[in-house]
Design a protein around this motif. Structure first.
Motif, short mmCIF file in Angstrom:
data_model
loop_
_atom_site.label_atom_id
_atom_site.label_comp_id
_atom_site.label_asym_id
_atom_site.label_seq_id
_atom_site.Cartn_x
_atom_site.Cartn_y
_atom_site.Cartn_z
N ILE A 106 76.27 63.90 47.26
CA ILE A 106 77.38 63.69 48.36
C ILE A 106 78.04 64.80 48.87
O ILE A 106 78.42 65.56 48.20
N TYR A 107 78.11 64.90 50.20
CA TYR A 107 78.60 66.08 51.00
C TYR A 107 79.69 65.23 51.95
O TYR A 107 79.42 64.47 52.75
N VAL A 108 80.89 65.84 51.50
CA VAL A 108 82.00 65.30 52.25
C VAL A 108 82.57 66.28 53.45
O VAL A 108 82.82 67.61 52.78
N ASP A 109 82.81 66.13 54.63
CA ASP A 109 83.35 66.98 55.45
C ASP A 109 84.89 67.16 55.29
O ASP A 109 85.68 66.25 55.04
N SER A 110 85.26 68.45 55.59
CA SER A 110 86.75 69.04 54.92
C SER A 110 86.98 69.96 56.06
O SER A 110 88.06 70.73 55.94
N SER A 111 86.69 69.58 57.26
CA SER A 111 87.22 70.27 58.36
C SER A 111 88.57 70.16 59.01
O SER A 111 89.12 69.14 58.33
N GLY A 112 89.04 70.65 59.96
CA GLY A 112 90.44 70.68 60.41
C GLY A 112 90.57 69.12 60.88
O GLY A 112 91.78 69.05 61.29
N SER A 113 89.66 68.53 61.50
CA SER A 113 89.95 67.02 62.05
C SER A 113 90.03 66.12 61.07
O SER A 113 90.10 65.09 61.34
N ILE A 114 89.76 66.52 59.73
CA ILE A 114 90.05 65.41 58.67
C ILE A 114 91.20 65.63 57.92
O ILE A 114 91.66 66.65 57.74
N PRO A 115 92.11 64.59 57.58
CA PRO A 115 93.23 64.69 56.84
C PRO A 115 93.02 65.57 55.52
O PRO A 115 91.87 65.08 55.01
N ASN A 116 94.03 65.98 55.08
CA ASN A 116 94.09 66.48 53.72
C ASN A 116 94.38 65.40 52.80
O ASN A 116 95.39 64.56 52.69
N PRO A 117 93.54 65.06 51.86
CA PRO A 117 93.36 63.80 51.17
C PRO A 117 94.53 63.96 50.11
O PRO A 117 94.94 62.86 49.28
N ALA A 118 95.06 65.14 49.72
CA ALA A 118 96.15 65.22 48.77
C ALA A 118 97.48 64.95 49.33
O ALA A 118 98.30 64.67 48.50
N ARG A 119 97.48 65.09 50.55
CA ARG A 119 98.73 64.46 51.29
C ARG A 119 98.69 63.17 52.03
O ARG A 119 99.64 62.48 51.92
N HIS A 120 97.68 62.99 52.78
CA HIS A 120 97.58 61.68 53.35
C HIS A 120 96.54 61.18 52.92
O HIS A 120 95.43 61.61 52.68
N GLU A 121 96.42 59.67 53.36
CA GLU A 121 95.19 58.66 53.03
C GLU A 121 94.08 59.20 53.71
O GLU A 121 94.11 59.49 54.96
N SER A 122 93.09 59.40 53.13
CA SER A 122 91.83 60.01 53.53
C SER A 122 90.72 58.87 53.38
O SER A 122 90.28 58.72 51.79
N PHE A 123 90.02 58.12 54.17
CA PHE A 123 89.27 57.27 53.90
C PHE A 123 87.95 57.94 53.56
O PHE A 123 86.87 57.21 52.93
N LEU A 124 87.74 59.36 54.06
CA LEU A 124 86.43 60.00 53.60
C LEU A 124 86.56 59.97 52.00
O LEU A 124 85.57 59.84 51.04
N ALA A 125 87.69 60.56 51.26
CA ALA A 125 87.89 60.58 49.94
C ALA A 125 87.72 59.60 49.21
O ALA A 125 86.88 59.36 48.26
N LEU A 126 88.26 58.40 49.66
CA LEU A 126 88.11 57.15 49.09
C LEU A 126 86.76 56.58 49.08
O LEU A 126 86.25 56.09 48.06
N ALA A 127 86.09 56.55 49.98
CA ALA A 127 84.50 56.18 50.38
C ALA A 127 83.68 57.07 49.25
O ALA A 127 82.99 56.39 48.59
N GLY A 128 84.00 58.43 49.30
CA GLY A 128 83.20 59.28 48.20
C GLY A 128 83.54 58.81 46.96
O GLY A 128 82.64 58.90 45.93
N ALA A 129 84.66 58.42 46.48
CA ALA A 129 85.10 57.90 45.30
C ALA A 129 84.47 56.72 44.80
O ALA A 129 84.09 56.57 43.50
#
Length: 560
Positions: free
Chosen positions: A381-404
């Motif tokens: 799995i490859y998850v985008d972490s560019s500037g358009s993506i929220p920081n998952p440690a601070r704000h809810e990130s559905f990318l991190a959740l889907a990856g999990a």
């Protein structure tokens, strides 16, 4: 009989104060404050651990407070935290969360108010229903004249019909008297629904907390027992937002009969979702006593969010499995596993056992079995972490959740996972290949770069250079995924060629899960990504639904 033995003999009575079937470990009694601190009891004379159901008492501190001859009262109070409030780690977390909501702007003092509220309910039960001398405990400790402590002690005087000033050291004005009356009524009304009254009690304390100075609040903490939580404790339910209404007791019709029934605005704006933000979750963990980093808190948050959505990851049916076929005896030599020695055959060969000379072992070949072996499909799995993506440690990130969700589902059925977080050029981090380590995977998924967008082609290329296990590749990104196909790698090989070779070598398909603004963008990406399953979402929240259905879709595809 020394003090520790005296206290230990009262432990059965302390348990019986809460019922004939209450059973806990014997308490840890420390003769010195230094010994107590070494065991984790600091800042107070007593502590309870809901993690391992333990009670700890600093006997030196107890003696300094003048409570050495009151073992039953102190011990029964600590048992009350295991039986009445908060009783378990999950409820302790919910209690703290509710108290925080009643202290806007002063959330850092929530653990103090939580302890005061729990002690209020426990001590009222022991004084009123069990006849213990809880009033004398406060008389001997007799705290400062701080407004918050004065207000708190006045509540006890009202609850137990004590003369004014018996427990209170400070001055009680008319406003404080009215608030204390509300506090006493709240303690009785919510005695069996303590979570429901926690926010109201915090709101009642807010004014006095604002008037208290730091030194006074520290002194108060030393007069209250503390909850100790092991750093490895898993506390469920904290990710969910507490939507219970917080009412000041003056506005609560259960407490104040003259208060109007609260009006619920059915057409009002939403409360902000069903889950709290990761930074709030981390604050809760740290206030509960867990020494966790921001990233560790984020990993726990997304794991809890993912658990309800976990699904079976696809498995690949391989050719017939093999079974062992005995083929006689062979020499066993020194250095080979001892358990491989056939001792019966060895002793039949010679009654004198000489390792490496007379020792033999059974030899076995293999034969095809009659059942097919099921092999789980690994996940890359490859998850985008560019500037358009929220920081998952601070704000809810559905990318991190889907990856999990995807990663934990794969790990659940025995698959291995490689997780890669990527952003701009040379901004990437990966697990150490395909691993079975849940922590390592979540640590990658909850990281953050916040840079430009450049897919790590070299990671994809090197992963599938000589890989022979069936693997499904998932890329979660937006329109920046075109960097996976357009630019060449450092050797000049086009990205489209690298991606096509990786997809073929993986052998179990590949999915591009993308946030795209229009169907035209999806068609553009599809034209670049030959052979890839391009899945378009219009909001990041749709990723959760995709993750829940991904396993079945991929299984149908990988089994063909």
């Amino acid at each position: 009989m020394d003090l520790a033995q005296t206290w230990r003999t009262r432990w059965p009575d302390a348990l019986r104060a809460w019922g004939p079937f209450v059973n806990l470990h014997d308490p840890d009694l420390f003769a010195s404050t230094a010994a107590a601190a070494e065991a984790g009891l600091t800042g107070s004379f007593a502590a309870f651990s809901l993690y391992d159901r333990q009670v700890m008492i600093d006997l030196a501190a107890v003696t300094r407070l003048g409570l050495a001859d009151m073992p039953l009262e102190v011990l029964a109070h600590e048992v009350g935290h295991h039986v009445l409030c908060p009783a378990d780690l999950a409820d302790q977390g919910r209690l703290l969360a509710r108290v925080r909501r009643g202290l806007p702007g002063l959330e850092q003092h929530a653990p103090l108010i939580q302890n005061m509220y729990a002690d209020l309910l426990i001590n009222d039960r022991l004084q009123r229903s069990r006849g213990l001398r809880m009033a004398q405990v406060y008389q001997r400790m007799r705290g400062s004249d701080d407004p918050l402590w004065t207000f708190y002690q006045r509540i006890f005087e009202i609850l137990w019909a004590l003369p004014a000033g018996m427990l209170v050291a400070g001055e009680v004005d008319a406003a404080a008297e009215g608030d204390a009356q509300l506090g006493a009524k709240l303690a009785r009304v919510y005695a069996t629904d303590w979570l429901g009254g926690a926010g109201g009690f915090a709101a009642l304390c807010l004014r006095y907390l604002e008037q208290s100075v730091q030194e006074a609040t520290e002194r108060m903490r030393r007069l209250l027992c503390v909850g100790v939580v092991d750093e490895n404790a898993q506390i469920p339910g904290l990710a969910s937002r507490d939507d219970g209404e917080i009412l000041h007791p003056a506005l609560d019709p259960k407490v104040n009969e003259y208060a109007a029934e609260p009006v619920t605005d059915q057409d009002g704006p939403p409360s902000g979702g069903q889950y709290r933000q990761p930074f709030e979750y981390g604050q809760l963990l740290r206030q509960l006593g867990l020494d966790v980093s921001e990233q560790e808190a984020a990993a726990r948050y997304y794991r809890e969010r993912a658990l309800p959505h976990l699904v079976r990851f696809p498995v690949r049916t391989t050719p017939l499995s093999t079974e062992p076929l005995p083929e006689g005896l062979g020499q066993w030599d020194v250095g080979e596993p001892v358990e491989a020695v056939d001792w019966l055959a060895t002793t039949l060969r010679s009654p004198v056992v000489v390792p490496g000379v007379t020792t033999v072992q059974r030899l076995a070949g293999t034969v095809e079995g009659d059942r097919r072996d099921r092999q789980p499909v690994d996940l890359d799995i490859y998850v985008d972490s560019s500037g358009s993506i929220p920081n998952p440690a601070r704000h809810e990130s559905f990318l991190a959740l889907a990856g999990a969700i995807l990663a934990l589902s794969a790990l659940r059925v025995g698959a291995r996972v490689q997780a890669t977080l990527w952003s701009g050029t040379n901004q990437f981090t990966s697990t150490d290949g395909f691993v079975r380590d849940e922590r390592a995977v979540l640590s990658i998924l909850t990281g953050y770069f916040g840079g430009a967008t450049a897919f790590p082609l070299h990671v994809l290329r090197d992963t599938y250079r000589d890989r022979d296990r069936p693997t499904h590749i998932v890329v979660i990104s937006d329109d920046g995924v075109d960097t996976m196909f357009r630019p060449p790698d450092e050797h000049g090989t086009p990205g489209a060629v690298i991606s096509a070779k990786a997809l073929e070598a993986a052998g179990a398909g590949g999915t591009l899960l993308l946030l795209l603004r229009s169907e035209k963008e999806r068609e553009r990406i599809t034209a670049l990504a030959h052979g890839w399953d391009v899945h378009k979402v219009t909001s990041w929240a749709e990723l959760v639904d995709f993750a829940a259905t991904f396993s079945r879709r991929t299984y149908e595809r990988s089994d063909r």
